[in-house]
Scaffold this motif. Structure first.
Motif, mmCIF file in Angstrom:
data_model
loop_
_atom_site.group_PDB
_atom_site.id
_atom_site.type_symbol
_atom_site.label_atom_id
_atom_site.label_comp_id
_atom_site.label_asym_id
_atom_site.label_seq_id
_atom_site.Cartn_x
_atom_site.Cartn_y
_atom_site.Cartn_z
ATOM 1 N N UNK A 172 0.911 -1.219 -0.048
ATOM 2 C CA UNK A 172 0.181 0.261 -0.072
ATOM 3 C C UNK A 172 0.972 1.277 0.200
ATOM 4 N N UNK A 173 0.380 2.357 -0.724
ATOM 5 C CA UNK A 173 1.437 3.330 -1.095
ATOM 6 C C UNK A 173 0.460 4.383 -0.154
ATOM 7 N N UNK A 174 1.221 5.132 0.690
ATOM 8 C CA UNK A 174 0.594 6.433 1.440
ATOM 9 C C UNK A 174 0.834 7.558 0.498
ATOM 10 N N UNK A 175 -0.156 8.267 0.305
ATOM 11 C CA UNK A 175 -0.123 9.437 -0.517
ATOM 12 C C UNK A 175 0.572 10.592 0.123
ATOM 13 N N UNK A 176 1.205 11.477 -0.872
ATOM 14 C CA UNK A 176 1.982 12.702 -0.528
ATOM 15 C C UNK A 176 1.205 13.629 0.575
ATOM 16 N N UNK A 177 1.761 14.020 1.526
ATOM 17 C CA UNK A 177 1.470 15.056 2.435
ATOM 18 C C UNK A 177 1.245 16.351 1.787
ATOM 19 N N UNK A 178 2.144 16.578 0.851
ATOM 20 C CA UNK A 178 2.018 17.944 0.207
ATOM 21 C C UNK A 178 0.505 18.188 -0.454
ATOM 22 N N UNK A 179 0.230 16.914 -0.884
ATOM 23 C CA UNK A 179 -1.193 16.951 -1.517
ATOM 24 C C UNK A 179 -2.456 17.066 -0.366
ATOM 25 N N UNK A 180 -2.260 16.245 0.550
ATOM 26 C CA UNK A 180 -3.276 16.129 1.790
ATOM 27 C C UNK A 180 -3.077 17.122 2.507
ATOM 28 N N UNK A 181 -2.118 17.563 3.141
ATOM 29 C CA UNK A 181 -1.994 18.402 4.383
ATOM 30 C C UNK A 181 -1.697 20.056 3.851
ATOM 31 N N UNK A 182 -0.719 20.221 2.885
ATOM 32 C CA UNK A 182 -0.565 21.505 2.426
ATOM 33 C C UNK A 182 -1.326 22.187 1.272
ATOM 34 N N UNK A 183 -1.608 21.365 0.313
ATOM 35 C CA UNK A 183 -2.485 21.791 -0.382
ATOM 36 C C UNK A 183 -3.973 21.530 -0.156
ATOM 37 N N UNK A 184 -4.117 20.358 0.747
ATOM 38 C CA UNK A 184 -5.501 20.109 1.465
ATOM 39 C C UNK A 184 -6.468 20.006 0.055
ATOM 40 N N UNK A 185 -5.845 19.126 -0.662
ATOM 41 C CA UNK A 185 -6.985 18.442 -1.753
ATOM 42 C C UNK A 185 -7.276 19.461 -2.835
ATOM 43 N N UNK A 186 -6.783 20.558 -2.615
ATOM 44 C CA UNK A 186 -7.169 21.666 -3.640
ATOM 45 C C UNK A 186 -6.019 21.760 -4.647
ATOM 46 N N UNK A 187 -6.442 21.982 -6.036
ATOM 47 C CA UNK A 187 -5.232 22.288 -7.330
ATOM 48 C C UNK A 187 -4.248 21.432 -6.954
#
Length: 287
Positions: A78-93
């Motif tokens: 299983x591969x944990x997705x990048x926190x840049x996407x989830x925690x920094x961009x917060x799923x936006x753009x």
């Protein structure tokens, strides 16, 4: 890839989240075992592992290739997705960031690539429009993932893995930590996108959830009494066994269909995770 097979019974895979823990050496890992062989040691004893280094930073293709080659056929990551996407961009753009993540070497895992986990911070509340756009952007096959990966930006020059391969389905799970996701609309949205709502045991710190929203189930066990630190008792493991069997048999699914289940222990402090994983695996998957 670890895709559903209508001819095969549903399967429960049990493993650990990460494997490089100093405290495990001389305990789970035998004294004298070289660090470079620790993943091989895990692969000989478990059927799956959750890669969490991919959450903290973009890994390199050579790392994914090395991890792939260290474990036997039939093993899945299983591969944990990048926190840049989830925690920094917060799923936006997220288009460019998602392309960079997929180009970084994830697809080099080949047939050993299992589900992706997208973990959200507690502050990220349920926003139907934002979540819908994000889930719609996720690739549903390795072919789609490769197409997205080719849209990476210049920061990835010289460190991408973009090779053609069989086009097979991909799975995604979401682990929110805000109580706002207890809204029935959140489960319905995940169900529409066939994304699993992760079941998380966090010693009461965050919501556990538990609704079946996809064609598989994803479980993270962080510790029932002390977050990341407490081990699981035999009675607790028996209870999880019953619950997992409910998913694999279809008894706990709204449509009565059996589900593959992925379970990862993250109670790594004091070395409980690998021992609990082996004990639960022995209960639910004789293989």
């Amino acid at each position: 890839m670890d895709a559903p097979d209508d001819r095969a019974p549903a399967r429960a895979r049990v493993g650990i989240s990460g494997w490089r823990y100093k405290e495990w050496r001389g305990d789970f890992y035998p004294r004298g075992l070289p660090q470079r062989r620790e993943l091989e040691f895990v692969g000989e004893r478990m059927s799956t592992l959750e890669l969490n280094g991919s959450f903290y930073s973009l890994q390199r293709p050579a790392s994914y290739e090395r991890w792939r080659d260290a474990v036997p056929d039939g093993f899945v990551f299983a591969v944990k997705g990048s926190r840049y996407i989830t925690h920094m961009l917060r799923l936006r753009d997220v288009d460019v960031a998602l392309a960079n993540f997929l180009a970084s070497g994830v697809l080099a895992l080949g047939p050993k690539l299992g589900p992706f986990l997208w973990q959200l911070p507690e502050r990220e509340r349920f926003d139907p429009a934002v979540l819908d756009r994000f889930l719609a952007a996720l690739p549903r096959s390795t072919g789609e993932a490769l197409e997205l990966a080719r849209r990476h930006d210049e920061r990835m020059a010289g460190r991408t893995w973009l090779e053609e391969g069989p086009d097979v389905p991909l799975r995604h799970a979401l682990e929110p930590r805000s109580e706002s996701f207890e809204d029935p609309a959140a489960a319905e949205l995940l169900r529409r996108h066939d994304v699993a709502l992760a079941v998380a045991d966090t010693a009461g710190r965050w919501p556990a959830f538990g609704e079946v929203t996809a064609g598989f189930a994803y479980v993270r066990l962080h510790g029932s009494r002390e977050l990341y630190a407490s081990g699981y008792t035999p009675d607790e493991l028996d209870a999880w066994t019953d619950r997992i069997r409910g998913w694999t048999s279809g008894a706990s699914a709204p449509d009565g269909g059996p589900r593959d289940v992925y379970v990862y222990f993250d109670n790594d402090i004091h070395g409980h995770a690998p021992k609990d994983a082996l004990a639960l695996a022995a209960r639910v998957d004789p293989r």
